[in-house]
Write an enzyme that holds these catalytic residues in place. Structure first.
Site, PDB file in Angstrom:
ATOM      1  N   VAL A  87       0.854  -1.147  -0.083  1.00  0.00           N
ATOM      2  CA  VAL A  87       0.000  -0.107  -0.022  1.00  0.00           C
ATOM      3  C   VAL A  87       0.790   1.189   0.287  1.00  0.00           C
ATOM      4  CG1 VAL A  87      -1.789   1.372   1.339  1.00  0.00           C
ATOM      5  CG2 VAL A  87      -1.829  -1.072   1.061  1.00  0.00           C
ATOM      6  N   LYS A  88       1.910   1.182   0.773  1.00  0.00           N
ATOM      7  CA  LYS A  88       2.932   2.577   0.672  1.00  0.00           C
ATOM      8  C   LYS A  88       4.187   1.987   0.788  1.00  0.00           C
ATOM      9  CE  LYS A  88       2.478   6.926   3.117  1.00  0.00           C
ATOM     10  NZ  LYS A  88       1.633   7.795   4.028  1.00  0.00           N
ATOM     11  N   LEU A 127       6.388   0.020   3.233  1.00  0.00           N
ATOM     12  CA  LEU A 127       6.347   0.467   4.444  1.00  0.00           C
ATOM     13  C   LEU A 127       5.118  -0.111   5.167  1.00  0.00           C
ATOM     14  CD1 LEU A 127       7.430   3.963   4.500  1.00  0.00           C
ATOM     15  CD2 LEU A 127       8.821   2.278   5.459  1.00  0.00           C
ATOM     16  N   SER A 128       3.964  -0.170   4.542  1.00  0.00           N
ATOM     17  CA  SER A 128       2.386  -0.663   4.710  1.00  0.00           C
ATOM     18  C   SER A 128       1.965  -1.550   3.621  1.00  0.00           C
ATOM     19  CB  SER A 128       1.462   0.384   4.662  1.00  0.00           C
ATOM     20  OG  SER A 128       1.827   1.379   5.928  1.00  0.00           O
ATOM     21  N   SER A 129       1.504  -2.735   4.252  1.00  0.00           N
ATOM     22  CA  SER A 129       0.781  -3.369   3.184  1.00  0.00           C
ATOM     23  C   SER A 129      -0.432  -4.414   4.004  1.00  0.00           C
ATOM     24  CB  SER A 129       1.656  -4.544   2.837  1.00  0.00           C
ATOM     25  OG  SER A 129       2.193  -5.252   3.816  1.00  0.00           O
TER      26      SER A 129
END
Ligand SMILES: C[S@@+](CC[C@H](N)C(=O)[O-])C[C@H]1O[C@@H](n2cnc3c(N)ncnc32)[C@H](O)[C@@H]1O
Length: 417
Positions: free
Chosen positions: A63-64, A72-74
């Site tokens: 995601v990010k 960093l984000s998933s």
């Protein structure tokens, strides 16, 4: 027209059922987790991918990313989420803290705790908090509290928690997590030891924690106050050791660099090759002189190190920089068809190969079982854990981890713990 609309509307439910069927048995072992994963519309939390991708059981949705492309984000893969939910053994009515948000896993938690329970989810990134809140509202899980904060300090406002589930790669256990856990609470955390991360379900044990289960996993890195660069000691271009902070001072890098290019010694002690992940845990936590050795494909192709080092292999490092690592080959004498061997470099290559070989034999003969290790965590303010008779201690900033191995009671191999 109506037929097509009905078909489309049924598609997410069909994909969910297929995903749950695929995960049943391993890792899903409870009806509660199967029901939760059948109920929550995962695709609403993954709008950027197709319906099919949203329900692929082994696929995370990034995601990010940071400027270097590091995720960093998933939205974590369903397989991993189910694994951790089973490890957490969540019951109806519990108060649960999820650390690292995206919405979907929090919705699963809300299903598991039911109307009498409560879920708090915390994330350090305002975009992720916003996204999680939107997804939860669309999917009908408005009761979940999504908090913007650095989870290094937990979320004291809703503590104590019966369960805390951490969903990023964690180099340590901050004191707040222990403090905010109920007396009989459970912490499920992807804890990194010696460069390898395992999701560990910990229950309280005196001033510290004791493991109930552990599973290999991979997660995005922690950010904020607990952020921690992986320590690498570069030995040459494309060759490095992953070490704990506490290891670093003990290794003579100049001597290691020389040893790397010295003639090698080779040994085949007659140890079976089996369950490499369990063997790796045994080797890496057995001695502070063990570290993970990696080499690039180029260095392997050039013959400097063998293919065993491509994904990282435990290396035993002597005080003079000599080091040994594990290799394997097919063997008709082994019940798995493979045996472990050792390659060593440096002035005392033969000695360090012999020591490594003894460790391989010790594991093969006494501890060759799945899930046999016992992992204890003791916070720094408690007494330092004694070195277990069989196993070793990994020192962290906030505490120490002692890994011990009860010996096999019967014959080697295969007996479940
Ligand atoms: C793998 S994602 C979370 C996945 C999520 N649990 C799900 O439903 O799939 C990990 C999250 O941890 C967050 N994170 C990283 N460091 C954090 C910290 N110190 N405090 C709170 N959140 C953090 C990241 O922003 C990221 O969104």
């Amino acid at each position: 027209m109506t037929t097509i609309r009905n078909h489309d509307a049924d598609e997410p439910a069909r994909l969910r059922t297929a995903m749950v069927d695929e995960l049943r048995g391993d890792p899903i072992t409870s009806e509660a987790v199967a029901d939760a994963m059948t109920a929550v519309p995962r695709h609403l939390f993954a709008p950027e991918v197709s319906l099919q991708e949203a329900y692929e059981s082994n696929t995370a949705v990034p995601v990010k990313r940071d400027g270097d492309g590091l995720t960093l984000s998933s939205l974590s893969a369903p397989h991993l989420q189910a694994t951790m939910l089973e490890q957490a053994a969540i019951r109806s009515g519990m108060n649960v803290l999820e650390i690292g948000s995206m919405g979907y896993n929090a919705a699963l938690l809300q299903e598991l705790v039911g109307p009498a329970g409560h879920v708090t989810s915390v994330d350090i990134d305002p975009d992720i908090v916003e996204r999680a809140r939107t997804g939860l509202t669309q999917a009908g899980y408005e009761r979940v509290d999504v908090i913007l904060a650095d989870a290094e300090h937990g979320v004291p406002a809703s503590a104590p928690y019966d369960r805390i589930i951490v969903t990023f790669d964690s180099p340590d256990i901050p004191p707040a997590w222990l403090k905010q856990l109920t007396g009989d609470g459970r912490l499920v955390v992807p804890l990194r030891m010696k460069g390898i991360t395992r999701s560990i379900a910990f229950d309280r044990d005196g001033a510290g924690l004791i493991s109930r289960s552990y599973r290999l996993c991979r997660f995005v890195p922690v950010q904020g106050q607990g952020a921690h660069d992986r320590r690498r000691l570069t030995l040459d271009t494309g060759v490095y050791l992953t070490v704990e902070d506490s290891d670093e001072a003990g290794f003579d890098v100049t001597a290691l660099r020389q040893a790397l290019h010295e003639p090698t010694s080779n040994a085949w002690p007659g140890a079976v090759f089996d369950m490499p992940d369990e063997l790796e845990l045994f080797l890496l936590t057995n001695s502070p002189r063990m570290a993970l050795l990696h080499a690039s494909q180029e260095r392997i192709d050039g013959g400097l190190l063998t293919a065993a080092t491509r994904l990282g292999v435990p290396a035993l490092i002597a005080h003079d920089g000599s080091f040994a690592y594990r290799i394997k080959r097919a063997s008709q004498d082994s019940d798995t068809g493979f045996e472990c061997g050792v390659i060593a470099h440096g002035p005392s290559a033969a000695d360090v190969a012999e020591q490594y070989g003894q460790l391989l034999l010790r594991w093969a003969e006494n501890f060759r079982r799945r899930d046999a290790a016992s992992i204890r965590y003791l916070p720094a303010q408690a007494d330092t854990p004694p070195e277990p008779e069989l196993g070793g201690v990994v020192r962290k900033r906030h505490g120490s981890i002692a890994v011990s191995w009860p010996p096999n009671s019967g014959t080697a191999g295969g007996t479940p713990a």
